[in-house]
Every structure is written in structure tokens, then in C-alpha cells.
Write an enzyme that holds these catalytic residues in place. Structure first.
Site, PDB file in Angstrom:
ATOM      1  N   ASP A 290      -1.986  -1.640  10.732  1.00 25.67           N
ATOM      2  CA  ASP A 290      -2.025  -2.202   9.393  1.00 25.67           C
ATOM      3  C   ASP A 290      -3.192  -3.390   8.163  1.00 25.67           C
ATOM      4  O   ASP A 290      -2.897  -3.586   6.872  1.00 25.67           O
ATOM      5  CB  ASP A 290      -0.798  -1.361   8.366  1.00 25.67           C
ATOM      6  CG  ASP A 290      -0.627   0.033   8.234  1.00 25.67           C
ATOM      7  OD1 ASP A 290      -1.173   0.253   8.732  1.00 25.67           O
ATOM      8  OD2 ASP A 290       0.754  -0.098   7.896  1.00 25.67           O
TER       9      ASP A 290
ATOM     10  N   LYS B 135       1.018  -0.767  -0.079  1.00 27.17           N
ATOM     11  CA  LYS B 135      -0.099  -0.311  -0.155  1.00 27.17           C
ATOM     12  C   LYS B 135       0.964   1.391   0.119  1.00 27.17           C
ATOM     13  O   LYS B 135       2.104   1.172   0.010  1.00 27.17           O
ATOM     14  CB  LYS B 135      -0.906  -0.340   1.135  1.00 27.17           C
ATOM     15  CG  LYS B 135      -0.352   0.148   2.002  1.00 27.17           C
ATOM     16  CD  LYS B 135       0.351   1.781   2.789  1.00 27.17           C
ATOM     17  CE  LYS B 135       0.829   1.005   4.631  1.00 27.17           C
ATOM     18  NZ  LYS B 135       1.371   2.850   4.791  1.00 27.17           N
TER      19      LYS B 135
ATOM     20  N   VAL C  75      11.475  -4.372   2.874  1.00 28.30           N
ATOM     21  CA  VAL C  75      10.908  -4.216   4.204  1.00 28.30           C
ATOM     22  C   VAL C  75      11.412  -3.182   5.068  1.00 28.30           C
ATOM     23  O   VAL C  75      12.318  -2.613   4.432  1.00 28.30           O
ATOM     24  CB  VAL C  75      11.659  -5.830   4.541  1.00 28.30           C
ATOM     25  CG1 VAL C  75      12.021  -6.074   6.499  1.00 28.30           C
ATOM     26  CG2 VAL C  75      11.860  -6.870   4.281  1.00 28.30           C
TER      27      VAL C  75
HETATM   28  O1  C5P Z   1      -0.246  -1.658  14.871  1.00 26.77           O
HETATM   29  P1  C5P Z   1       1.642  -1.725  14.226  1.00 26.77           P
HETATM   30  O2  C5P Z   1       2.237  -2.615  15.251  1.00 26.77           O
HETATM   31  O3  C5P Z   1       2.038  -1.637  13.362  1.00 26.77           O
HETATM   32  O4  C5P Z   1       2.471  -0.419  14.870  1.00 26.77           O
HETATM   33  C1  C5P Z   1       4.488   0.012  14.890  1.00 26.77           C
HETATM   34  C2  C5P Z   1       4.192   0.959  15.831  1.00 26.77           C
HETATM   35  O5  C5P Z   1       3.976   1.989  15.003  1.00 26.77           O
HETATM   36  C3  C5P Z   1       3.597   1.295  16.714  1.00 26.77           C
HETATM   37  O6  C5P Z   1       4.035   0.519  17.714  1.00 26.77           O
HETATM   38  C4  C5P Z   1       3.255   2.404  17.755  1.00 26.77           C
HETATM   39  O7  C5P Z   1       4.951   2.813  18.025  1.00 26.77           O
HETATM   40  C5  C5P Z   1       3.192   3.428  16.518  1.00 26.77           C
HETATM   41  N1  C5P Z   1       2.496   3.133  15.738  1.00 26.77           N
HETATM   42  C6  C5P Z   1       1.486   4.758  16.665  1.00 26.77           C
HETATM   43  N2  C5P Z   1      -0.340   4.633  16.162  1.00 26.77           N
HETATM   44  C7  C5P Z   1      -0.708   4.433  15.131  1.00 26.77           C
HETATM   45  C8  C5P Z   1       0.172   3.398  14.443  1.00 26.77           C
HETATM   46  C9  C5P Z   1       1.221   3.114  14.797  1.00 26.77           C
HETATM   47  O8  C5P Z   1       1.853   4.954  17.613  1.00 26.77           O
HETATM   48  N3  C5P Z   1      -2.199   4.223  14.987  1.00 26.77           N
END
Ligand code: C5P
Length: 299
Positions: free
Chosen positions: A137, A12, A96
Site C-alpha cells: 500500500d 485510505k 492500528v
Molecule cells: O505488502 P504488505 O506487507 O503490506 O502485505 C501484507 C500481507 O498481505 C502480505 O504478507 C501478504 O500476505 C498479503 N498480501 C497479499 N497480496 C497483496 C497484498 C498483500 O497476499 N496484493
């Protein structure tokens, strides 16, 4: 039961990304338009007697529970008490640590693929719930479900565009607008999503997207207008850390892009073109300096 299936997992890009504030759970409140593109990983899934085994043609992703696709399989098999095991092979094409949801899309493809392969018939809500537990995501990567036959032996979701809020899981589907020429460049470094979000300061943002106007333009389908409303507030962090991202945006604009933007937390940068020749020329030039340059379209 089938012996092996292949599921296409599209990357994406974020066409807008706004942060409205920090939440009590430590995440950030988002408003972002995400759009699937024709850069895909291919996820092979096959039944095993027991356990999960993951292999890949990439040296950059883990083979064990550190891989989100592995955890996706584990969470689904555990939750539904499936005795069956699953073999996973990831043909990795999406860069990546790039801001392209490569890990998330692989995980989503594993959820959909196991449901299909083991004929579990799980409801959309259940899969979305599992997805939200894996990462912010991952629900988006399921938005174009159900799986359909794309070519012989290969299944895929329908390409989709979504306005996502909350952590990313509250989704409003947007109509299909096909962007035929997208030049995508991944510089030779990675950025950690968590670190970029940690570095974000609302007061450091010079420009927020006008998401309402973007969506109105998207509904009309005029690419020039759409391009005019593409803004990503995380550039305020990533470009400060890595000025090369800013230089890449400028190069894409000089080479005729209607607009150039960083995707997600970066470092990938993409340019939207309305002219195939200009896009191809940009790719040729960028390939002199960068390993990972792609000419893609909407998925
Ligand atoms: O949800 P995911 O593990 O993909 O997110 C990675 C990191 O990105 C989270 O640990 C957080 O620090 C940050 N994040 C955030 N707010 C979001 C999505 C991600 O702070 N809405």
C-alpha cells in the site's frame, strides 16, 4: 536546512477490492480503488547528528525497526549513503491494524519528508521503488505527491484516488470526486492482513465488484451510482471470522448510508452518506458502543 517539518499522512479506504488470483510470489493479484480520507497522522521529522530515533504518542506501535516508518527512513538513508540522522515523532490518529493503511501512510510520509528536509531532490520513480519494497500500500500513499505547503509548518500530499493492480503498485489515477460525509468505525479488535489474505478462497466469494462500471460511475461523479458498485471480496474472509463487521455494515445502512463496506482486509467499516445530519446522527449512536468512530470526508 530546515529544523523540523510536519508531514500529514492520510488514511485510505478501499471503495472496491477484487482479487483476481494468487501469484507465483505468494501475493494476490489485486484490482482495487483506493481513496484518501481526512483522517491523518502527523509525522514530525527533524535532523539528528546520526542514526534514526522514533517516538510516538501511541502505545500501539513499535519504536524500532518493527515500525514501517522507521524502515522507510533506514531504506532511504542507506540507499543514498546519507550521513545525516533523522528523528521521527508520530502523532497517531489512524487506528492500528484496521485496514486503513495507517502504517503505510506513515512510511510514505517519512520518505517524502526526508527527501524534502535533506533536500535530496529524489525522482518520483526512485521514491515509488523504495515504497514498493516497504509494502503493497505504500506506493499508493505517495500517489498524491509532491508535498505542498498545507498550513504553517505543515506539508501534505494532494488527496488522491487510484485504481491499483498487481500487488497494489500498478496505479492509474482517477479524477477527484469529493465524498463529504464518510462515517468510519473501527471495532475493538484488529485483523492481520497476512492472515486475512491467507484465508481467502476465490470459490468462497459471492460477489465480485464490477470495477469497470465503478470507474465509469466515478468518472461521472454520481454518488448513488458509485455506491451501487462498491464491493470488497475480502469481506468473505473477515465477516466469517468476525460477524460483528457484517452487523456494523447493516447498522450503517439502517442509519441512512448509501452504502457500507469494509476497508481493505478490515476490520474498519465505513458508510458513505449524502446527508450531513444523518451522518452526524450515526456517529452519535455508534459512539455509544465504539471507541473509534470518525466523521471524515475525502482528503
Ligand atoms: O505488502 P504488505 O506487507 O503490506 O502485505 C501484507 C500481507 O498481505 C502480505 O504478507 C501478504 O500476505 C498479503 N498480501 C497479499 N497480496 C497483496 C497484498 C498483500 O497476499 N496484493
Amino acid at each position: 536546512m530546515q529544523r523540523e517539518i510536519i508531514v500529514e499522512a492520510p488514511a485510505k479506504i478501499n471503495l472496491t477490492l477484487d482479487i483476481l488470483g494468487k501469484r507465483a510470489d505468494g501475493y494476490h493479484e489485486l484490482e482495487t480503488v483506493m481513496h484518501q480520507i481526512s483522517l491523518v497522522d502527523r509525522i514530525h521529522l527533524f535532523p539528528r547528528q546520526a542514526g534514526i530515533a522514533l517516538d510516538t504518542d501511541s502505545s500501539e506501535i513499535p519504536h524500532d525497526a518493527d515500525n514501517l516508518a522507521y524502515r522507510a527512513a533506514q531504506s532511504l538513508l542507506d540507499k543514498y549513503g546519507c550521513k545525516a540522522g533523522i528523528g521521527i515523532f508520530i502523532e497517531k490518529n489512524i487506528p492500528v491494524g484496521a485496514g486503513l493503511a495507517g502504517g503505510s501512510t506513515d512510511a510514505a510520509a517519512v520518505l517524502l519528508g526526508i527527501d524534502y528536509l535533506l533536500e535530496l531532490g529524489l525522482e518520483r520513480e526512485i521514491l515509488l521503488d523504495l515504497a514498493a519494497g516497504l509494502g503493497s500500500d505504500v506506493p499508493f500513499c505517495l500517489a498524491g505527491m509532491p508535498l505542498r505547503q498545507k498550513s504553517a509548518g505543515c506539508l501534505a500530499v494532494s488527496g488522491t484516488t487510484v485504481l491499483a493492480r498487481g500487488r497494489g503498485e500498478l496505479m492509474t489515477p482517477l479524477p477527484m470526486v469529493f465524498l463529504p460525509h464518510i462515517v468510519l468505525v473501527k471495532p475493538d479488535f484488529q485483523l492481520s492482513t497476512a492472515e486475512v489474505y491467507r484465508g481467502f478462497r476465490l470459490e468462497g466469494v459471492k460477489e465480485h465488484p464490477d470495477t469497470g462500471s465503478f470507474v465509469a460511475d466515478w468518472n461521472q461523479g454520481n454518488k448513488q451510482d458509485i455506491a451501487g458498485h462498491m464491493v470488497n471480496v475480502l469481506e468473505s474472509v473477515s465477516i466469517t471470522q468476525k460477524p460483528e463487521i457484517g452487523y456494523l455494515k447493516e447498522s450503517l445502512l439502517e442509519m441512512g448510508a448509501l452504502k457500507a463496506l469494509m476497508s481493505g482486509s478490515g476490520p474498519s467499516v465505513f458508510g458513505i452518506y449524502d446527508n450531513a445530519e444523518q451522518a452526524e446522527a450515526a456517529v452519535r449512536l455508534l459512539k455509544k458502543d465504539y471507541r473509534e468512530v470518525f466523521l471524515v470526508s475525502s482528503y
